[in-house]
Enzyme design. Structure first.
Site, PDB file in Angstrom:
ATOM      1  N   GLY A  52       2.773  22.172 -17.306  1.00 52.82           N
ATOM      2  CA  GLY A  52       1.830  22.184 -18.462  1.00 52.82           C
ATOM      3  C   GLY A  52       0.395  21.682 -17.761  1.00 52.82           C
ATOM      4  N   GLN A  57      -7.845  18.657 -16.211  1.00 53.12           N
ATOM      5  CA  GLN A  57      -7.459  18.542 -14.890  1.00 53.12           C
ATOM      6  C   GLN A  57      -8.025  19.383 -13.987  1.00 53.12           C
ATOM      7  OE1 GLN A  57      -3.342  18.554 -16.624  1.00 53.12           O
ATOM      8  NE2 GLN A  57      -3.039  17.094 -14.985  1.00 53.12           N
ATOM      9  N   CYS A  94       3.009  13.964 -13.689  1.00 53.34           N
ATOM     10  CA  CYS A  94       1.414  14.523 -13.989  1.00 53.34           C
ATOM     11  C   CYS A  94       0.804  14.997 -12.655  1.00 53.34           C
ATOM     12  CB  CYS A  94       0.429  13.445 -14.623  1.00 53.34           C
ATOM     13  SG  CYS A  94      -1.197  13.945 -14.837  1.00 53.34           S
ATOM     14  N   LEU A  95       0.399  16.296 -12.589  1.00 56.99           N
ATOM     15  CA  LEU A  95      -0.106  17.037 -11.425  1.00 56.99           C
ATOM     16  C   LEU A  95      -1.361  16.152 -10.952  1.00 56.99           C
ATOM     17  CD1 LEU A  95      -0.012  20.896 -12.592  1.00 56.99           C
ATOM     18  CD2 LEU A  95       1.453  19.547 -11.019  1.00 56.99           C
ATOM     19  N   HIS A 136       1.957  15.230 -23.760  1.00 67.06           N
ATOM     20  CA  HIS A 136       1.292  14.874 -22.429  1.00 67.06           C
ATOM     21  C   HIS A 136       0.017  15.462 -22.363  1.00 67.06           C
ATOM     22  CE1 HIS A 136       1.501  13.581 -18.263  1.00 67.06           C
ATOM     23  NE2 HIS A 136       0.550  14.479 -18.080  1.00 67.06           N
ATOM     24  N   GLU A 137      -0.067  16.711 -22.495  1.00 66.21           N
ATOM     25  CA  GLU A 137      -1.277  17.633 -22.361  1.00 66.21           C
ATOM     26  C   GLU A 137      -2.266  17.272 -23.307  1.00 66.21           C
ATOM     27  OE1 GLU A 137      -1.354  18.861 -19.553  1.00 66.21           O
ATOM     28  OE2 GLU A 137       0.824  18.871 -19.228  1.00 66.21           O
ATOM     29  N   HIS A 140      -4.206  14.116 -22.458  1.00 64.82           N
ATOM     30  CA  HIS A 140      -5.348  14.575 -21.572  1.00 64.82           C
ATOM     31  C   HIS A 140      -6.604  15.141 -22.089  1.00 64.82           C
ATOM     32  CE1 HIS A 140      -3.600  14.519 -17.499  1.00 64.82           C
ATOM     33  NE2 HIS A 140      -2.461  15.137 -17.653  1.00 64.82           N
TER      34      HIS A 140
HETATM   35 NI    NI Z   1      -0.707  15.248 -16.741  1.00 66.65          NI
END
Ligand code: NI
Length: 170
Positions: A52, A57, A94-95, A136-137, A140
């Site tokens: 995701g 991000q 998380c990226l 999670h997304e 963000h």
């Molecule tokens: Ni994330």
């Protein structure tokens, strides 16, 4: 596609980049730029091997995110949870936090109301890991990060680990 968007494919913003703590704006214009943003999010997610990715991000504060898991792709535009059931605990990464993982408790199943790239209202459901990815997304898009669910002790340890060195030692 604009250069700003193309740069987004290459660079994922990492904590503690302040953009990650900001609340994204609701999408009101459903144009080719929005479609490009969705393409960039999928491309970036693939390049970085994520499940995701949310627009903040890649430095764009719009309520847009993508999720791809178990062979299914989802586009989340102005998403909101309209129903949820159960509870699950599991490991999350998380990226924007390379190499950091922590257990986060989330609902087991969620129903999401979203818009598609044309502005049509759509609903979809996710269970288990898919539900976790949606939530999670969506966090963000509100400037909320998975470390915000952790105890102060754990969060501070992660902050220390991810702190950028901005000067020498005196
Ligand atoms: Ni994330």
């Amino acid at each position: 596609m604009s250069n700003d968007l193309l740069e987004g494919i290459l660079e994922i913003r990492k904590y503690p980049d302040p953009v990650l703590k900001k609340v994204s704006e609701t999408v009101t214009v459903f144009d080719s730029e929005l479609a490009d943003l969705v393409k960039v999010l999928f491309a970036s997610m693939h390049v970085h091997d994520g499940v995701g990715l949310a627009a903040p991000q890649v430095g764009i504060l719009k309520k847009v995110a993508v999720v791809e898991y178990d062979g299914k792709s989802y586009v989340l535009i102005n998403p909101r949870v309209i129903d949820q059931k159960g509870i699950q605990e599991g490991e999350e990464g998380c990226l924007s936090f390379p190499g950091i993982y922590a257990n986060v408790t989330r609902p087991q199943w969620v129903k999401i109301e979203s818009q598609d790239v044309n502005g049509n209202t759509v609903t979809f459901e996710g269970e288990g890991y898919t539900a976790r990815a949606f939530l999670h997304e969506m966090d963000h898009l509100s400037g909320k990060l998975f470390i915000d669910y952790l105890s102060n002790l754990k969060r501070n340890a992660i902050k220390k680990k991810t702190a950028k060195h901005t000067g020498g030692h005196f």
